[in-house]
Design an enzyme around this catalytic site. Structure first.
Site, PDB file in Angstrom:
ATOM      1  N   CYS A  24      26.261 -20.158 128.901  1.00 22.98           N
ATOM      2  CA  CYS A  24      24.641 -19.710 129.041  1.00 22.98           C
ATOM      3  C   CYS A  24      23.606 -19.813 130.553  1.00 22.98           C
ATOM      4  CB  CYS A  24      24.501 -19.360 127.541  1.00 22.98           C
ATOM      5  SG  CYS A  24      25.251 -18.832 126.153  1.00 22.98           S
ATOM      6  N   GLY A  51      27.033 -15.850 132.227  1.00 26.22           N
ATOM      7  CA  GLY A  51      27.159 -15.182 130.300  1.00 26.22           C
ATOM      8  C   GLY A  51      26.667 -13.781 130.612  1.00 26.22           C
ATOM      9  N   ASN A  88      20.986 -23.139 126.320  1.00 29.42           N
ATOM     10  CA  ASN A  88      22.634 -23.058 126.612  1.00 29.42           C
ATOM     11  C   ASN A  88      23.312 -24.738 125.763  1.00 29.42           C
ATOM     12  OD1 ASN A  88      23.844 -24.477 129.871  1.00 29.42           O
ATOM     13  ND2 ASN A  88      24.830 -23.394 128.776  1.00 29.42           N
ATOM     14  N   GLY A  89      24.171 -24.743 125.373  1.00 25.65           N
ATOM     15  CA  GLY A  89      25.095 -24.731 124.624  1.00 25.65           C
ATOM     16  C   GLY A  89      25.538 -25.364 123.236  1.00 25.65           C
ATOM     17  N   TYR A 135      34.195 -25.447 137.688  1.00 25.80           N
ATOM     18  CA  TYR A 135      34.355 -23.698 137.703  1.00 25.80           C
ATOM     19  C   TYR A 135      32.699 -23.423 137.196  1.00 25.80           C
ATOM     20  CZ  TYR A 135      35.772 -19.829 136.036  1.00 25.80           C
ATOM     21  OH  TYR A 135      36.112 -18.143 135.578  1.00 25.80           O
ATOM     22  N   ASP A 187      41.254 -23.140 139.953  1.00 21.88           N
ATOM     23  CA  ASP A 187      40.637 -24.916 138.842  1.00 21.88           C
ATOM     24  C   ASP A 187      41.071 -25.571 138.155  1.00 21.88           C
ATOM     25  OD1 ASP A 187      39.049 -23.034 136.818  1.00 21.88           O
ATOM     26  OD2 ASP A 187      39.348 -21.874 138.512  1.00 21.88           O
ATOM     27  N   CYS A 242      31.137 -35.896 130.693  1.00 21.23           N
ATOM     28  CA  CYS A 242      31.921 -35.937 129.162  1.00 21.23           C
ATOM     29  C   CYS A 242      33.047 -34.807 130.354  1.00 21.23           C
ATOM     30  CB  CYS A 242      31.190 -34.722 128.925  1.00 21.23           C
ATOM     31  SG  CYS A 242      32.013 -34.037 127.529  1.00 21.23           S
ATOM     32  N   CYS A 271      37.385 -32.107 127.127  1.00 20.61           N
ATOM     33  CA  CYS A 271      38.384 -31.210 126.936  1.00 20.61           C
ATOM     34  C   CYS A 271      40.027 -31.982 127.786  1.00 20.61           C
ATOM     35  CB  CYS A 271      38.273 -30.137 127.152  1.00 20.61           C
ATOM     36  SG  CYS A 271      38.142 -29.967 129.347  1.00 20.61           S
TER      37      CYS A 271
END
Length: 490
Positions: free
Chosen positions: A18, A45, A119-120, A262, A371, A458, A461
């Site tokens: 977002c 978004g 946003n999160g 990205y 990417d 972080c 993923c």
């Protein structure tokens, strides 16, 4: 889930999060600058957009579904009076896809008027919702933003805005960058690990908070700096400046590395690094780690372009005869949500969106740069397109490590079962998508390009290790709340 959202040409990429905006001006209305800033963040978004303003006496709000240009008529913006505003563009990561979850979320209560853009993604939103509901709070949506707003509103009954925010920070866990409006005061808040981006900029007659610096550029402003992890920024009501409150200190950060890879616009600046140049460096690293001598290097538009440029430059510096060329033409008039009811139609979607330039690939060995790969479905169709256009060989190079685990920090990502890299080697994936070879960029190359240690990024993923505790996943890092003791994570 929006039709086409799970099967369009962007399906092989993590989905945008977002975008948030906050504006405080000297004496002119803030709605139009906020609207323009949201346009600059449209890539973050596309499900809904909204603006809340305050004129010194009362709050005004408009939210709508779709793109910014669809959500607002000129009259809507003209009705949003007041020199303080916050705005939001939404891609849902928690909550339904309907107007009830469109942001900013706003509420009037005994402590004044409150607006909030988020946003999160919170990892303990359900527990907080249950706690607040037990105290009599009624919820109108299933999103985590309303949970934050209710908790903050409760704290504001007893505390000033800074103390109230500090207490809320001790209770919410996960990723968040927030723009908040309490009456006509605009604030920006970044989570203690800085997972989501937030910057502050200066305008001729005020200040602006935004997810990316490109929004500040759009308003003709100057980037001041990134909001620090755990920092609360309070914009002055008269647009003359801002105050900083470092509410939480952490030993490490957890910046989302996909912002560099990205999500962020290439013309945005994150921690003093221009994203475009970071991606070019990632392309150069990709050649160094997994370069293959081919006739042509071509990007998947648009996200692979900077990577491919750096890759080709590094190859040529080492004497390779590779040529950088556009090999896929993008149809920019095909929306994200066009209807694809059958598998045949889903395969047709890629051809609607991308068409090969035959003269670039015919009779040549080709390296295609992208990417990321999430599920692999679109990648196999792209390889088929290039082969059908006459390529003799198709090599695929990816400017990120293999995505092997879901994201719980605010990216709409596949389940572990759907991730093509979760249980396959690069060689197996190459065979599945029909490529002659496939290589990914290492995480160490990314840390070198962005100038951060792995401990400050972080990469859940990729590694499966997350900055906050997620049921069934890795434990969270220790965070020091100097003024408010945080409760144990659930």
């Amino acid at each position: 889930m929006t039709r086409g959202r799970d099967s369009g040409p962007e399906f092989d990429h993590p989905t945008e999060k977002c975008g948030v905006v906050g504006v405080s001006l000297e004496d002119r209305d803030a709605a139009f600058p906020t609207y323009y800033a949201l346009y600059a963040l449209q890539h973050r978004g596309q499900e809904s957009a909204g603006i809340v303003t305050h004129d010194g006496f009362q709050q005004h709000q408009h939210v709508g579904m779709g793109l910014v240009g669809d959500a607002f008529e000129e009259a809507d913006i003209e009705d949003l009076v007041g020199s303080a505003a916050i705005g939001h563009v939404r891609y849902p990561t928690a909550g339904s896809v309907d107007k009830s979850c469109a942001q900013p979320f706003s509420v009037s209560f005994k402590g004044g008027a409150l607006g909030l853009s988020h946003n999160g993604n919170l990892v303990n939103a359900d527990d907080l919702r249950d706690d607040l509901a037990a105290s009599g709070h009624a919820f109108t949506s299933d999103g985590d933003t309303e949970v934050i707003a209710h908790d903050l509103a409760r704290n504001l009954l007893d505390d000033d805005i800074v103390s109230a925010v500090e207490t809320t920070m001790s209770r919410i866990h996960g990723s968040y960058s927030l723009t908040i409006m309490h009456d006509d005061t605009v604030l920006g808040l970044r989570d203690p690990l800085g997972n989501r981006p937030l910057v502050v900029g200066e305008l001729e007659d005020g200040y602006v908070l935004a997810s990316e610096s490109a929004a500040i550029d759009t308003l003709g402003g100057e980037l001041v700096r990134d909001v620090r992890p755990g920092e609360l920024v309070v914009l002055h009501e008269d647009g003359s400046g801002f105050d900083s409150h470092q509410l939480v200190a952490a030993d490490n950060t957890a910046h989302c590395f996909f912002e560099y890879v990205y999500f962020a616009r290439p013309d945005s600046v994150i921690d003093d690094e221009l994203v475009y140049e970071v991606r070019r460096e990632l392309g150069r690293q990709l050649w160094a780690e997994a370069g293959v001598d081919s006739d042509v290097v071509m990007p998947v538009p648009d996200s692979g372009r900077a990577f491919a440029s750096g890759y080709a430059e590094a190859a040529q510096d080492e004497g390779a005869s590779v040529e950088f060329a556009e090999g896929l033409m993008k149809n920019r008039y095909v929306g994200r949500t066009f209807i694809m009811p059958t598998q045949e139609a889903r395969e047709q979607a890629v051809r609607l969106k991308l068409n090969p330039i035959r003269s670039t690939v015919e009779g040549k060995t080709v390296t295609v740069i992208d990417d990321s790969i999430v599920r692999g479905t679109t990648s196999s169709q792209l390889v088929d397109l290039v082969r059908e256009a006459g390529a003799e060989a198709v090599h695929v190079r990816i400017g990120a490590p293999p995505i092997e685990a879901p994201c719980y920090m605010g990216i709409d990502m596949a389940t572990r079962e759907e991730l093509i890299a979760a249980d396959r080697t690069p060689e197996e994936i190459a065979d599945e998508i029909g490529a002659d070879s496939l290589s990914y960029l290492s995480l160490s190359a990314i840390t070198a390009a962005v100038g951060k240690s792995e401990a400050d990024l972080c990469a859940g993923c990729v590694t499966g290790e997350y900055p906050y505790d997620v049921p069934g996943e890795a434990r969270d890092r220790d965070i020091d709340h100097p003024a408010v003791d945080a409760p144990a994570h659930d």
